[in-house]
Each structure stands twice: as structure tokens, then as C-alpha cells.
Design a protein around this motif. Structure first.
Motif, short mmCIF file in Angstrom:
data_model
loop_
_atom_site.label_atom_id
_atom_site.label_comp_id
_atom_site.label_asym_id
_atom_site.label_seq_id
_atom_site.Cartn_x
_atom_site.Cartn_y
_atom_site.Cartn_z
N HIS A 242 0.83 -1.20 0.00
CA HIS A 242 0.00 0.00 0.00
C HIS A 242 0.87 1.26 0.00
O HIS A 242 0.60 2.21 -0.74
CB HIS A 242 -0.92 -0.02 1.22
N CYS B 137 -10.22 9.20 3.79
CA CYS B 137 -10.17 7.80 4.19
C CYS B 137 -11.58 7.28 4.40
O CYS B 137 -12.47 8.00 4.89
CB CYS B 137 -9.39 7.63 5.49
N ARG C 229 -10.33 -2.25 7.54
CA ARG C 229 -9.76 -2.00 6.22
C ARG C 229 -9.87 -0.51 5.94
O ARG C 229 -10.95 0.07 6.00
CB ARG C 229 -10.47 -2.80 5.13
N TYR D 259 -9.39 2.53 3.37
CA TYR D 259 -9.32 2.92 1.97
C TYR D 259 -8.80 4.35 1.89
O TYR D 259 -9.44 5.27 2.43
CB TYR D 259 -10.69 2.83 1.30
N ASP D 260 -7.66 4.54 1.26
CA ASP D 260 -7.11 5.87 1.05
C ASP D 260 -7.49 6.33 -0.36
O ASP D 260 -6.99 5.79 -1.35
CB ASP D 260 -5.59 5.86 1.19
N GLN D 261 -8.38 7.31 -0.43
CA GLN D 261 -8.79 7.87 -1.71
C GLN D 261 -8.08 9.20 -1.93
O GLN D 261 -8.18 10.11 -1.11
CB GLN D 261 -10.30 8.10 -1.76
N SER E 281 -6.20 0.24 -0.56
CA SER E 281 -6.63 -0.09 0.79
C SER E 281 -5.67 -1.08 1.43
O SER E 281 -4.92 -1.78 0.75
CB SER E 281 -8.04 -0.69 0.78
N ARG F 240 -5.14 -3.25 5.64
CA ARG F 240 -5.76 -3.53 6.93
C ARG F 240 -4.94 -2.95 8.07
O ARG F 240 -3.72 -2.94 8.03
CB ARG F 240 -5.89 -5.04 7.13
#
Length: 239
Positions: A6, A172, A182, A184-186, A201, A203
Motif C-alpha cells: 500500500h 479515508c 480495512r 481505503y485511502d482515496q 486499501s 488492513r
């Protein structure tokens, strides 16, 4: 992706921007260390695990430590090297789970900035704390910080704005599971006048301060300081 993938494929490229002004954030870390007496008093060697772009490493070096700055991402270590000129910091490209890659006698070990939650299991954290204890002498100290994700957020609370400017917007999104979240980095980034979306994404572990304190006690540490700063748990313990 796991945490390393990631960072390599997504987060490392904009991590420094996301973190905010380096000088301000670095001084905050240095003030926390000095305010709690984290100053050289033994061999002056500190191991900074998950060093990233250097907030803790630079702080410790300015306080008089010789620092081994360990991280699995070369991009972040290169940024650290650029900031560390003239300071006693040696960067080590290594996975912190592989203790022999960085094992050395030290009086202080730090693992901060939410690095602990990047690990793959609670048992991995427990085992590593035991191994880190073996690197420290009696009176040696360990400083940890991490985000307590044990309390679940619901609905729109799971969308967390991180940072935005005219060129980038970082948000996020959190998806909860048993024992982990989990993340998620957008990233929305303007390229040639158009907004381009990139999403990845990984964990993170869900563990509270009481559990980490129990792990420290089992490894022969006594917690001497526990602070909560900007929703981050900070623990300082002595062997």
C-alpha cells in the motif's frame, strides 16, 4: 494490499504532504520526548521503527541520540535522509518484523505514528515487543504510539477527510471487520486540469491501550506515561 504494498504503490508518494508541515509536526514530537524525559542517559543509541520521513528520528537526533531509522519504504527513507543532513541518523531499509536486520544494543526503541497497527496480527505485535525488550538493557525505554480502532464508527462517520488543497484531496473510508479495519485511502489529484482518482486499501489492527500495556508488562516493561494526543495513544515504558 498489505501495508508495505500500500505504501509502495500509493501512500508513500503523498505521505509527506498528507502529514502536514514537517517542522511543526517534528517539533511536536520533540516536545513530547523532552517533556517526558526521553533524553540520552546510556549508550545514546535509539532505534526508530517505522521511521517514515523522519518526524521521530530527527527529533531524537536533535535531543542527542544516535538514531537507527528503520522503514520498509525507500521513498520515505530518502525523504528522511534529505532532512537528516548533519544529524547522527543512519537509515536502514528493513521490515521491522525481521529484527535481526536492525538488531543492535540501544537504550531506546520507538515505534510510533500508528506503525503498530500496520502489523498483521496481535500475536506479531506481542512477539515483537518481546524481541525489542531483549535489545534493551535494564532501564532501557520503549515509546509507542498508535490509533485505537476498537470503537467502531458507523454510516457517514466512516468517511474521514484528511487533507485538501487546490491540487489534492485525501479522504479515508473505514470498513470494520473482526480484529481489523480495512482503510481505503482515496486521493483525488488534479492532472492537466482534470481530477484523477486513485484508491488503495490495507488492513489495520484493532487494539486498545490496555492490551498493549499487557503486552509490555509481559515483556518486562513498566508503563511510566500514557497520553492521548489527537486520538493517538502514546505509551512510554521502562524495562
Amino acid at each position: 494490499m498489505n501495508a508495505q504494498s500500500h505504501y509502495e504503490n500509493h501512500l508513500a508518494a503523498f505521505y509527506a504532504w498528507m502529514s502536514g508541515n514537517f517542522e511543526t509536526k517534528q517539533q511536536e514530537q520533540q516536545d513530547w520526548f523532552s517533556g517526558h524525559g526521553v533524553l540520552p542517559r546510556g549508550n545514546k543509541v535509539a532505534i526508530d521503527l517505522g521511521a517514515g520521513h523522519g518526524l521521530q528520528s530527527v527529533s531524537l537526533a536533535r535531543l542527542g541520540f544516535s538514531v537507527f531509522a528503520v522503514d520498509f519504504n525507500q521513498h520515505l527513507l530518502s525523504e528522511l535522509n534529505a532532512r537528516a543532513k548533519g544529524l547522527p541518523i543512519r537509515t536502514v531499509l528493513a521490515d521491522l518484523k525481521n529484527v535481526p536486520q536492525y538488531a543492535t544494543e540501544a537504550e531506546l526503541i520507538t515505534c510510533m505514528g500508528d506503525t503498530l497497527t500496520h502489523l498483521d496480527s496481535i500475536e506479531t505485535v506481542r512477539n515483537l515487543i518481546q524481541q525489542w525488550s531483549a535489545l534493551l538493557p535494564a532501564g532501557g525505554r520503549i515509546a509507542l504510539s498508535f490509533r485505537d480502532l476498537t470503537e467502531e464508527l458507523f454510516g457517514e462517520q466512516r468517511f474521514i477527510p484528511i487533507k485538501a488543497d487546490d491540487q489534492r484531496i485525501h479522504t479515508c473510508f473505514l470498513e470494520y471487520g473482526p480484529g481489523f479495519v480495512r482503510v481505503y485511502d482515496q486521493l483525488l489529484e488534479k492532472q492537466n486540469g482534470e481530477w484523477v482518482q486513485k484508491v488503495s486499501s490495507y488492513r489495520k489492527l484493532r487494539m486498545g491501550a490496555d492490551l498493549v500495556k499487557e503486552m509490555l508488562a509481559d515483556a518486562g516493561f513498566r508503563v511510566v506515561q500514557h497520553d492521548v494526543i489527537a486520538r493517538m495513544q502514546y505509551l512510554l515504558a521502562e524495562k
